[in-house]
Design a protein around this motif. Structure first.
Motif, PDB file in Angstrom:
ATOM      1  N   LEU A   1       3.204   6.408   5.475  1.00  0.00           N
ATOM      2  CA  LEU A   1       2.103   7.350   5.295  1.00  0.00           C
ATOM      3  C   LEU A   1       2.634   8.769   5.095  1.00  0.00           C
ATOM      4  O   LEU A   1       2.056   9.559   4.340  1.00  0.00           O
ATOM      5  CB  LEU A   1       1.166   7.296   6.509  1.00  0.00           C
ATOM      6  CG  LEU A   1      -0.225   7.898   6.314  1.00  0.00           C
ATOM      7  CD1 LEU A   1      -0.963   7.226   5.169  1.00  0.00           C
ATOM      8  CD2 LEU A   1      -1.033   7.784   7.608  1.00  0.00           C
TER       9      LEU A   1
ATOM     10  N   ILE B   1      -5.844   2.319   1.790  1.00  0.00           N
ATOM     11  CA  ILE B   1      -4.794   2.268   2.821  1.00  0.00           C
ATOM     12  C   ILE B   1      -5.302   1.533   4.061  1.00  0.00           C
ATOM     13  O   ILE B   1      -4.910   1.846   5.187  1.00  0.00           O
ATOM     14  CB  ILE B   1      -4.311   3.689   3.197  1.00  0.00           C
ATOM     15  CG1 ILE B   1      -5.471   4.566   3.658  1.00  0.00           C
ATOM     16  CG2 ILE B   1      -3.570   4.326   2.040  1.00  0.00           C
ATOM     17  CD1 ILE B   1      -5.028   5.911   4.226  1.00  0.00           C
TER      18      ILE B   1
ATOM     19  N   ARG C   1       1.023   4.046  -3.025  1.00  0.00           N
ATOM     20  CA  ARG C   1       0.634   5.403  -2.634  1.00  0.00           C
ATOM     21  C   ARG C   1      -0.879   5.551  -2.460  1.00  0.00           C
ATOM     22  O   ARG C   1      -1.462   6.600  -2.739  1.00  0.00           O
ATOM     23  CB  ARG C   1       1.156   6.438  -3.627  1.00  0.00           C
ATOM     24  CG  ARG C   1       2.677   6.596  -3.656  1.00  0.00           C
ATOM     25  CD  ARG C   1       3.220   7.102  -2.326  1.00  0.00           C
ATOM     26  NE  ARG C   1       4.613   7.486  -2.387  1.00  0.00           N
ATOM     27  CZ  ARG C   1       5.640   6.701  -2.043  1.00  0.00           C
ATOM     28  NH1 ARG C   1       5.399   5.473  -1.606  1.00  0.00           N
ATOM     29  NH2 ARG C   1       6.882   7.126  -2.115  1.00  0.00           N
ATOM     30  N   GLY C   2      -1.494   4.463  -1.963  1.00  0.00           N
ATOM     31  CA  GLY C   2      -2.904   4.528  -1.608  1.00  0.00           C
ATOM     32  C   GLY C   2      -3.870   4.478  -2.762  1.00  0.00           C
ATOM     33  O   GLY C   2      -5.067   4.714  -2.577  1.00  0.00           O
ATOM     34  N   ARG C   3      -3.378   4.165  -3.950  1.00  0.00           N
ATOM     35  CA  ARG C   3      -4.267   4.167  -5.124  1.00  0.00           C
ATOM     36  C   ARG C   3      -5.421   3.195  -4.967  1.00  0.00           C
ATOM     37  O   ARG C   3      -6.529   3.454  -5.430  1.00  0.00           O
ATOM     38  CB  ARG C   3      -3.451   3.826  -6.381  1.00  0.00           C
ATOM     39  CG  ARG C   3      -4.196   4.026  -7.695  1.00  0.00           C
ATOM     40  CD  ARG C   3      -3.248   3.953  -8.875  1.00  0.00           C
ATOM     41  NE  ARG C   3      -2.560   2.684  -8.953  1.00  0.00           N
ATOM     42  CZ  ARG C   3      -2.990   1.636  -9.666  1.00  0.00           C
ATOM     43  NH1 ARG C   3      -4.112   1.742 -10.359  1.00  0.00           N
ATOM     44  NH2 ARG C   3      -2.308   0.520  -9.703  1.00  0.00           N
TER      45      ARG C   3
ATOM     46  N   HIS D   1      -3.414  13.365   6.087  1.00  0.00           N
ATOM     47  CA  HIS D   1      -2.979  12.265   6.945  1.00  0.00           C
ATOM     48  C   HIS D   1      -2.334  12.737   8.247  1.00  0.00           C
ATOM     49  O   HIS D   1      -1.933  11.920   9.076  1.00  0.00           O
ATOM     50  CB  HIS D   1      -1.989  11.375   6.190  1.00  0.00           C
ATOM     51  CG  HIS D   1      -2.596  10.647   5.035  1.00  0.00           C
ATOM     52  ND1 HIS D   1      -3.786   9.950   5.116  1.00  0.00           N
ATOM     53  CD2 HIS D   1      -2.186  10.502   3.738  1.00  0.00           C
ATOM     54  CE1 HIS D   1      -4.079   9.424   3.946  1.00  0.00           C
ATOM     55  NE2 HIS D   1      -3.123   9.736   3.092  1.00  0.00           N
TER      56      HIS D   1
ATOM     57  N   ARG E   1       5.197   9.478   3.423  1.00  0.00           N
ATOM     58  CA  ARG E   1       5.662   9.570   2.037  1.00  0.00           C
ATOM     59  C   ARG E   1       4.548   9.934   1.062  1.00  0.00           C
ATOM     60  O   ARG E   1       4.821  10.320  -0.072  1.00  0.00           O
ATOM     61  CB  ARG E   1       6.302   8.246   1.613  1.00  0.00           C
ATOM     62  CG  ARG E   1       7.594   7.942   2.344  1.00  0.00           C
ATOM     63  CD  ARG E   1       8.100   6.544   2.044  1.00  0.00           C
ATOM     64  NE  ARG E   1       9.245   6.204   2.876  1.00  0.00           N
ATOM     65  CZ  ARG E   1       9.673   4.966   3.092  1.00  0.00           C
ATOM     66  NH1 ARG E   1       9.049   3.934   2.521  1.00  0.00           N
ATOM     67  NH2 ARG E   1      10.721   4.744   3.867  1.00  0.00           N
ATOM     68  N   PHE E   2       3.293   9.823   1.496  1.00  0.00           N
ATOM     69  CA  PHE E   2       2.192  10.237   0.622  1.00  0.00           C
ATOM     70  C   PHE E   2       2.213  11.749   0.421  1.00  0.00           C
ATOM     71  O   PHE E   2       1.661  12.258  -0.543  1.00  0.00           O
ATOM     72  CB  PHE E   2       0.856   9.821   1.235  1.00  0.00           C
ATOM     73  CG  PHE E   2       0.555   8.354   1.147  1.00  0.00           C
ATOM     74  CD1 PHE E   2       1.551   7.393   1.240  1.00  0.00           C
ATOM     75  CD2 PHE E   2      -0.746   7.920   0.992  1.00  0.00           C
ATOM     76  CE1 PHE E   2       1.268   6.044   1.170  1.00  0.00           C
ATOM     77  CE2 PHE E   2      -1.047   6.565   0.914  1.00  0.00           C
ATOM     78  CZ  PHE E   2      -0.036   5.629   1.004  1.00  0.00           C
TER      79      PHE E   2
ATOM     80  N   GLU F   1       0.828  -1.209   0.000  1.00  0.00           N
ATOM     81  CA  GLU F   1       0.000   0.000   0.000  1.00  0.00           C
ATOM     82  C   GLU F   1       0.865   1.262   0.000  1.00  0.00           C
ATOM     83  O   GLU F   1       0.504   2.272  -0.606  1.00  0.00           O
ATOM     84  CB  GLU F   1      -0.932  -0.001   1.216  1.00  0.00           C
ATOM     85  CG  GLU F   1      -2.079  -0.986   1.081  1.00  0.00           C
ATOM     86  CD  GLU F   1      -3.069  -0.912   2.228  1.00  0.00           C
ATOM     87  OE1 GLU F   1      -4.073  -1.650   2.184  1.00  0.00           O
ATOM     88  OE2 GLU F   1      -2.852  -0.119   3.170  1.00  0.00           O
ATOM     89  N   ILE F   2       1.999   1.207   0.682  1.00  0.00           N
ATOM     90  CA  ILE F   2       2.917   2.346   0.664  1.00  0.00           C
ATOM     91  C   ILE F   2       3.446   2.563  -0.743  1.00  0.00           C
ATOM     92  O   ILE F   2       3.452   3.683  -1.260  1.00  0.00           O
ATOM     93  CB  ILE F   2       4.076   2.129   1.647  1.00  0.00           C
ATOM     94  CG1 ILE F   2       3.569   2.142   3.086  1.00  0.00           C
ATOM     95  CG2 ILE F   2       5.153   3.189   1.455  1.00  0.00           C
ATOM     96  CD1 ILE F   2       4.613   1.705   4.102  1.00  0.00           C
TER      97      ILE F   2
ATOM     98  N   ARG G   1       9.553   4.114  -6.464  1.00  0.00           N
ATOM     99  CA  ARG G   1       9.008   5.108  -5.556  1.00  0.00           C
ATOM    100  C   ARG G   1      10.107   5.604  -4.609  1.00  0.00           C
ATOM    101  O   ARG G   1      11.028   4.862  -4.255  1.00  0.00           O
ATOM    102  CB  ARG G   1       7.904   4.492  -4.705  1.00  0.00           C
ATOM    103  CG  ARG G   1       6.678   4.041  -5.474  1.00  0.00           C
ATOM    104  CD  ARG G   1       5.830   5.210  -5.898  1.00  0.00           C
ATOM    105  NE  ARG G   1       4.473   4.803  -6.225  1.00  0.00           N
ATOM    106  CZ  ARG G   1       3.574   5.592  -6.787  1.00  0.00           C
ATOM    107  NH1 ARG G   1       3.907   6.839  -7.092  1.00  0.00           N
ATOM    108  NH2 ARG G   1       2.363   5.167  -7.039  1.00  0.00           N
TER     109      ARG G   1
END
Length: 713
Positions: A84, A62, A57-59, A92, A86-87, A53-54, A637
């Motif tokens: 989180l 999360i 990027r939550g696409r 957040h 890094r988003f 999930e990281i 990423r």
């Protein structure tokens, strides 16, 4: 075991394992959890879900990250909060702030850093309030230091808020800095340096207050004993001096103290300060010119060139050309043309240096090449015959310098000749040179190059140079054909040349090109698809929607693969001689570590070069094309966390967020300006002296893998 004994044991273990990396810390936390009857360790499946999930990027949501933020497993909690951040999304902040309540200092440490990352592009007032409030209850020195660093990197809404934060930072080490733990002092000075460097401070009163405080830190010494304490203390001194230099008007007393420091990295900062100092100090610079450390001599050369005038300045720089250290010599050569002129006798030294037979050696061309450009800047008459000879050098890196020298003298014949060079990077310099000399009169030659290459750096360069060309009708078809070629292999890392081509197509094209571009509304790169949509809308006046066909990213390593990378060392065997051993950090940067290890194991790094060497900054390389625009097909990423770009750390070079293409750099000095922008995935374990010797174009003959502690070592 009582809770009091558990806590005592916990602190003792962490103290003993401090600085050993995340794995020992994870084991110590697990031991404490087991002794105290805490919850069971999370499964590999839960870790993998959070990692995925990281990286995504939550696409796709999360859910796993949110669950992990409150998980009793501190390692999973740490992973989730760091990821989180890094988003880089302000929404957040409340979730991350909640993690400051964790019982584990490593988790709180990452949470403080993640809060800063979450507001990377926006106002940081809310995060500052959260961190300042937490300071009232936080006792751990590492976390307090992290809060200091984070406060300093935030952007604030007004000067009153900045004043408040500066007061709070200085207050963290008051009333007696001597008894304050080293991580706190370092965190505070790093925070202040960041605020100064980013020009957040514009109050004279504030500057006076800061200068007094930073001058105190220039002489900071550790109260503890041992190598680690002294290393931290020297970092405090270096960072304080960097901040003072950024503020300007550093007092000579502070410079003199710094110039006599036992740490060459600290002495180097004195030379940096002297470069801009308006008063005395030339004698200190001359002392720096004979310092035993090359990094100090390099900065002394630059400082002297900036301040010295007339023949004396010329003669001294000429003497430093003969310095035993290559990089000191090159620093002098790069500055000679600004101090010497015809009649100063520069040709007596430089011409023989360029003509010497050793300059044709693959490891001996650097002084000659830089001398060639310097000579070109001072005398075209002297330089042109030498340029002709140098343009056939066996090293493509050296031939690039011939192109740069020919640009200075306006030698069109050499430039046109080098546009046919076998090495695309030489053609890049030749194309840029020809355009610098002839402007758009050279467009036909540039367009012809565009139609005969798929080299990304060359394509990018030509596309940019054609901006505002009066020959747009001749350029549009070659630009479109080049775009097709650059798109056909689906390489994510070709984004830059493709975007440059689109800019020219958008500038030169019109309704006749609509059908050509429409297919790229479904491009594999969403940024390219978005730009295509904008161009089509500009041409037609109607909005166009995109349906990007996103390709798979580089695969995340599994938990088992991450664990197997622990204690993995990648050894770079240099053609010049010597080895550079890099210890990977798979828990901090799993994808980047995994890619680097795989490239080394598969032999893909063998024969590659360090194509960029900037003295007292970084060495960069391992690009398949020996330039910053040609890497491996997939992007990785960013995996940015709490690590600092200290000297000897190894990072991934990027061209914007999440654009790692496998190229790496090694920090030659402490580069605090790179923090929170570039992923760190390793550190030089052995061979830093070899790193310091690396010169532009140096070849890695082989990259091998070793495991620390294995029977084979």
């Amino acid at each position: 075991m009582s809770s009091q004994n558990i806590l005592r044991f916990y602190k003792e273990v962490l103290s003993a394992l401090k600085g050993c990396g995340k794995k020992p810390v994870r084991l110590s936390l697990l031991m404490v959890m087991l002794l105290s009857g805490c919850a069971e360790r999370s499964t590999n499946k839960e870790y993998q879900a959070v990692f995925n999930e990281i990286d995504d990027r939550g696409r796709l949501g999360i859910t796993s990250i949110i669950s992990a933020l409150s998980d009793p497993d501190p390692d999973l909690q740490l992973l989730a909060v760091e990821g989180l951040g890094r988003f880089e999304l302000e929404e957040h902040v409340p979730r991350i702030a909640k993690v400051l309540e964790s019982m584990h200092w490593q988790v709180r440490n990452s949470a403080a850093n993640a809060l800063g990352q979450a507001v990377f592009r926006t106002d940081g007032d809310e995060v500052a309030d959260i961190l300042l409030e937490h300071l009232l209850v936080e006792e751990n020195a590492e976390v307090r230091g992290s809060i200091g660093r984070t406060l300093g990197r935030l952007s604030f809404s007004d000067q009153s808020r900045i004043q408040f934060v500066v007061d709070a930072l200085i207050g963290m080490t008051q009333p007696d800095i001597v008894v304050v733990e080293l991580p706190v002092v370092l965190g505070v000075v790093m925070g202040l340096e960041s605020m100064v460097r980013r020009s957040q401070l514009d109050s004279d009163e504030l500057s006076v207050q800061l200068i007094q405080y930073l001058e105190e830190l220039v002489g900071f010494t550790a109260t503890g004993v041992g190598r680690e304490s002294e290393e931290l203390a020297s970092r405090v001194r270096k960072t304080a001096m960097l901040a003072l230099s950024s503020l300007g008007n550093v007092k000579m007393q502070a410079i003199m103290r710094t110039a006599q420091d036992t740490d060459p990295g600290v002495r180097r900062t004195a030379m940096l300060a002297l470069r801009e100092h308006s008063g005395e100090g030339l004698a200190l610079i001359k002392d720096g010119l004979v310092d035993p450390s090359p990094m100090v001599r390099i900065e002394a050369v630059k400082a002297y060139a900036h301040r010295a005038e007339g023949l004396d300045g010329c003669q001294l720089l000429l003497s430093k050309v003969e310095d035993e250290n290559l990089h000191v010599s090159l620093a002098a050569l790069n500055l000679i043309s600004g101090k010497c002129e015809k009649g100063n006798g520069f040709e007596t030294l430089l011409v023989p240096l360029i003509s010497d037979s050793s300059s044709q050696d693959l490891h001996g061309w650097h002084r000659a090449a830089h001398a060639l450009v310097a000579t070109a800047e001072m005398s075209s008459e002297l330089a042109n015959p030498l340029i002709e000879d140098f343009s056939s050098h066996r090293s493509s890196f050296a031939r690039s310098y011939a192109a740069r020298a020919a640009t200075v003298t306006g030698n069109i014949g050499v430039l046109v000749s080098l546009m046919g060079d076998i090495a695309p990077n030489v053609r890049v310099d030749a194309v840029q040179g020809l355009f610098a000399v002839r402007g758009h009169d050279a467009d036909s030659l540039l367009i012809a190059q565009l139609g005969s290459t798929d080299h990304p750096f060359l394509v990018l360069t030509i596309a940019r140079l054609l901006e505002n060309s009066p020959h747009s009708s001749a350029a549009i078809e070659p630009l479109m054909r080049s775009f097709v070629v650059m798109s056909q292999d689906g390489k994510q890392t070709y984004r830059d040349p493709r975007m440059a081509l689109l800019e020219r197509i958008g500038e030169f094209g019109g309704l006749e090109q609509v059908a050509f571009l429409e297919r790229y509304l479904r491009d594999y790169d969403s940024e390219v698809a978005n730009r295509v949509s904008e161009i089509l809308s500009n041409w037609s006046g109607a909005d166009r929607s995109i349906e990007p066909q996103i390709m798979s990213r580089l695969r995340m390593p599994s938990m088992a693969e991450i664990e197997r990378m622990e204690n993995t060392v990648v050894i770079l065997h240099m053609a010049r001689g010597g080895k550079i051993s890099i210890l990977l950090m798979p828990w901090e940067a799993p994808t980047h570590s995994y890619r680097f290890k795989n490239l080394a194991e598969s032999g893909q790094l063998d024969g590659l070069t360090f194509h960029r060497v900037v003295s007292n900054f970084v060495i960069q390389g391992l690009s398949p094309g020996a330039n910053e625009y040609e890497g491996y097909p997939e992007y990785t990423r960013d995996e940015i966390g709490v690590l600092t770009h200290w000297r000897g750390t190894v990072g991934t070079s990027t061209r914007g967020r999440d654009t790692g293409d496998g190229q790496v750099f090694i920090n030659l000095v402490d580069n605090l300006n790179l923090n929170h922008d570039f992923t760190i995935f390793g550190r030089v374990l052995d061979g830093m002296e070899e790193v310091d010797l690396v010169a532009e174009g140096d070849v890695v003959t082989a990259a091998t893998i070793e495991i620390l502690g294995s029977d084979s070592n």
